[in-house]
Design a protein around this motif. Sequence first.
Motif, PDB file in Angstrom:
ATOM      1  N   LYS A 107       0.826  -1.205   0.000  1.00  0.00           N
ATOM      2  CA  LYS A 107       0.000   0.000   0.000  1.00  0.00           C
ATOM      3  C   LYS A 107       0.863   1.257   0.000  1.00  0.00           C
ATOM      4  O   LYS A 107       0.594   2.205  -0.738  1.00  0.00           O
ATOM      5  N   LYS A 108       1.897   1.241   0.848  1.00  0.00           N
ATOM      6  CA  LYS A 108       2.784   2.406   0.920  1.00  0.00           C
ATOM      7  C   LYS A 108       3.524   2.614  -0.398  1.00  0.00           C
ATOM      8  O   LYS A 108       3.697   3.744  -0.860  1.00  0.00           O
ATOM      9  N   ALA A 110       2.495   1.718  -3.336  1.00  0.00           N
ATOM     10  CA  ALA A 110       1.529   2.213  -4.309  1.00  0.00           C
ATOM     11  C   ALA A 110       1.247   3.696  -4.086  1.00  0.00           C
ATOM     12  O   ALA A 110       1.129   4.476  -5.047  1.00  0.00           O
ATOM     13  N   ALA A 111       1.149   4.093  -2.799  1.00  0.00           N
ATOM     14  CA  ALA A 111       0.903   5.507  -2.489  1.00  0.00           C
ATOM     15  C   ALA A 111       2.079   6.379  -2.931  1.00  0.00           C
ATOM     16  O   ALA A 111       1.889   7.465  -3.499  1.00  0.00           O
ATOM     17  N   ARG A 112       3.307   5.889  -2.671  1.00  0.00           N
ATOM     18  CA  ARG A 112       4.487   6.653  -3.102  1.00  0.00           C
ATOM     19  C   ARG A 112       4.552   6.762  -4.620  1.00  0.00           C
ATOM     20  O   ARG A 112       4.885   7.814  -5.171  1.00  0.00           O
ATOM     21  N   LYS A 113       4.221   5.664  -5.285  1.00  0.00           N
ATOM     22  CA  LYS A 113       4.237   5.680  -6.739  1.00  0.00           C
ATOM     23  C   LYS A 113       3.211   6.668  -7.286  1.00  0.00           C
ATOM     24  O   LYS A 113       3.490   7.425  -8.228  1.00  0.00           O
ATOM     25  N   LYS A 114       2.021   6.659  -6.660  1.00  0.00           N
ATOM     26  CA  LYS A 114       0.977   7.570  -7.097  1.00  0.00           C
ATOM     27  C   LYS A 114       1.373   9.022  -6.853  1.00  0.00           C
ATOM     28  O   LYS A 114       1.155   9.890  -7.700  1.00  0.00           O
ATOM     29  N   ALA A 115       1.982   9.285  -5.660  1.00  0.00           N
ATOM     30  CA  ALA A 115       2.422  10.640  -5.342  1.00  0.00           C
ATOM     31  C   ALA A 115       3.508  11.106  -6.311  1.00  0.00           C
ATOM     32  O   ALA A 115       3.505  12.253  -6.772  1.00  0.00           O
ATOM     33  N   GLU A 117       3.946  10.036  -9.356  1.00  0.00           N
ATOM     34  CA  GLU A 117       3.330  10.244 -10.657  1.00  0.00           C
ATOM     35  C   GLU A 117       2.582  11.574 -10.696  1.00  0.00           C
ATOM     36  O   GLU A 117       2.643  12.318 -11.687  1.00  0.00           O
ATOM     37  N   THR A 118       1.881  11.875  -9.595  1.00  0.00           N
ATOM     38  CA  THR A 118       1.164  13.149  -9.519  1.00  0.00           C
ATOM     39  C   THR A 118       2.137  14.324  -9.573  1.00  0.00           C
ATOM     40  O   THR A 118       1.895  15.317 -10.276  1.00  0.00           O
ATOM     41  N   LYS A 121       3.431  14.758 -13.077  1.00  0.00           N
ATOM     42  CA  LYS A 121       2.445  15.389 -13.956  1.00  0.00           C
ATOM     43  C   LYS A 121       2.350  16.886 -13.698  1.00  0.00           C
ATOM     44  O   LYS A 121       2.283  17.695 -14.632  1.00  0.00           O
TER      45      LYS A 121
END
Length: 274
Positions: A107-108, A110-115, A117-118, A121
Motif C-alpha cells: 500500500k505504501k 503504491a501511495a508513493r508511486k501515485k504521489a 506520478e502526480t 504530472k
Amino acid sequence: MSHTAHIRSHRKPRRSASRVAMRAGVTGGVLGTLAVAGTSASSANAAEPVTQTLELPTLTSDLAAQVAQSAEATEQAAANYRLGAERDAAAANAAKQAKTDLADAKKKAAARKKAAETARKKAAEAAALRASRTAERPTLSASASVGSTSASVSTATGSAAAVVSFVKSQVGKAYVSGATGPSAYDCSGLVQTAFRQVGISLPRVSQDQSTAGTQVSLSNLQVGDILYWGGAGSAYHVGVYVGNGMFVGAQNPSTGVVERPLSYDPPSGAVRVL
C-alpha cells in the motif's frame, strides 16, 4: 445293703479299662490328628505370609518405579505437546504479521508511486505553462525598452518619478511576507506603499493589483507601470518598471528588494495606473 448286691450278675457292669483306654486313644488320636492338622495349617498359614512379606517390598518398589516413570513420561509428553502448540501458534502469528506487513508495504509503495506520478504530472504541466507563457511574451531588451518608451528616470516626471524614486530607495531592504515597510516588504506591499506616496490607493495583494489599472503591452511600457507575473487576476508576483529595461521588486527572502533587468525574469503583463 441289698441281698443281691453280692451277686455279680446283678451289679451294674463296669466299663472295661480296655474300652476306656481305646476311647481315650481314639480321642487322643483324633485330637492329635486335629492338632497336627492345625499345626500343619498354622505352619502353612504362617509360612505363606513370611514369603509374601519378603516379596512384597520388591513388588511395591518396582510398581512405584513404573508408576513414576509413566507419570514422568506423561508429563514430558504433555510438555512436548504444549511446546509444539506454542511453536505452531508463534509460527501462525509470525505468518499473519508477515502477511500484514507485506500488505502495508504494498500500500505504501503504491501511495508513493501515485504521489511521484502526480508530482511528475504537475511538474510537466508547470513546465508546459511556463514554456507557453515564454513563447507568448515579446522579447524585451534594454534598447527596445528605451526606444519604445520615454523610459529613463531622468525623463520621468511627476507621480511616475516619485514612485520610481521611492522604490529605488528601498533597494537592499529585507523581504518579509505580509510586510509593507518601512524596513521590510513583500512584493505587493512595496508596490502598494510606493503608489501611496502619490496618493493612489491600490489593493493589497498581487492578484488584485494585476487588474487595478489599464492593461498595457510589454512592448509599450512606461516608467511607473506595474509589472506582474502570472495571469491577470491570478498574479503571484508584482514589481515596478523604472525605465531602461529595469524593474524594482521585493523578490524573495534571500534577495530582498532588488533592481533587475527585465530579462532576469520576464513578466507576464503590465498595468498602468498613472
